[in-house]
Scaffold this active site. Sequence first.
Site, PDB file in Angstrom:
ATOM      1  CG  LEU A  49      -1.895  -1.363   1.332  1.00  0.00           C
ATOM      2  CD1 LEU A  49      -2.908  -0.879   2.377  1.00  0.00           C
ATOM      3  CD2 LEU A  49      -2.335  -1.511   0.237  1.00  0.00           C
ATOM      4  N   GLY A  94       1.088  -5.111   1.147  1.00  0.00           N
ATOM      5  CA  GLY A  94       0.122  -5.269   0.225  1.00  0.00           C
ATOM      6  C   GLY A  94       0.612  -5.937  -1.163  1.00  0.00           C
ATOM      7  CG  ASN A 118       6.156  -5.927   5.891  1.00  0.00           C
ATOM      8  OD1 ASN A 118       5.098  -5.501   5.225  1.00  0.00           O
ATOM      9  ND2 ASN A 118       6.950  -4.767   5.807  1.00  0.00           N
ATOM     10  CD  GLU A 119       0.318  -6.084   6.461  1.00  0.00           C
ATOM     11  OE1 GLU A 119       0.961  -6.989   6.686  1.00  0.00           O
ATOM     12  OE2 GLU A 119      -0.332  -5.770   5.521  1.00  0.00           O
TER      13      GLU A 119
END
Length: 243
Positions: A49, A94, A118-119
């Site tokens: 993202l 994303g 990996n957020e």
Amino acid sequence: MKLKNPPVNSLSLEMLTELVINLEKLENDKAVRGLVLTSEYPGIFSAGLDLMEMCGRNPAHYAEYWKALQEFWLKLYQSSLVVVAAINGASPAGGCLMSLICDYRILADNPKYTIGLNETLLGIVAPFWFKDTMVNTIGHRASERALQLGLLFPPAEALQVGLVDQVVPEDKLQSTALSVMAQWLAIPDHARQLTKTMMRKPTVDHLVKQRDADIQNFVSFVSRDSIQKSLQMYLQKLRQKKS
Ligand SMILES: CCCCCC/C=C/CC(=O)SCCNC(=O)CCNC(=O)[C@H](O)C(C)(C)COP(=O)(O)OP(=O)(O)OC[C@H]1O[C@@H](n2cnc3c(N)ncnc32)[C@H](O)[C@@H]1OP(=O)(O)O
């Protein structure tokens, strides 16, 4: 289809909108039965993202952005086409999600080409439909570990955990994608498409039922001062990496 949004193929609002339009065009073209998704820039499949869409904007923008992301996910995940991801670069967050919603994933063998959700490393949380997509691919326990630790897997580990279906030398990526495509296209379309729909319907329904609540949740989460600070710090870290 080649992803082309320099420098890192981040999924901006414009990019997501274009991807949906292009997918619709391809699906409406009766001559097209399959799609290989890859990057115009070897080295980076997609940085995920676009952080600039999630920083310092207003709630209406966050809502529009999240809706576009949901739209893209729903479109690609339910595509009637055979979709093969030829992953020729790093594929965090994303970028990984985009690969996971394809039918088959082939990753070029290069230790720099890591892939994963990996957020948590950014201080944010992968939404339930990211999680569902990962669980459908690698199972509950492996997802729990990968999501909590924000793991980015190098090729051999990505293959071992099942995040990708094949790892091949970089110069064999496109030819492998074409031979995989030929194998999938040998199956009658209607049987393959109905099977895909059957397999994916519960996950699709889960999001469709909660679309508005998910948008509201994202907007309120991303608008928090603490989240904005985390994202700004992460962007700064990316920039400092160069100097
Ligand atoms: C309920 C609420 C839930 C909220 C959940 C939200 C979910 C979010 C999922 C996401 O996808 S968040 C995005 C996560 N992405 C990443 O962590 C990737 C970050 N980028 C990288 O690791 C690296 O850039 C790379 C992709 C490995 C490429 O490395 P390389 O060394 O080739 O390039 P850089 O010098 O790092 O970057 C060039 C340039 O691009 C900017 N940039 C990188 N990633 C992004 C991004 N995702 N969005 C926007 N911009 C990005 C980077 O800052 C550099 O900019 P500069 O101005 O040239 O310094």
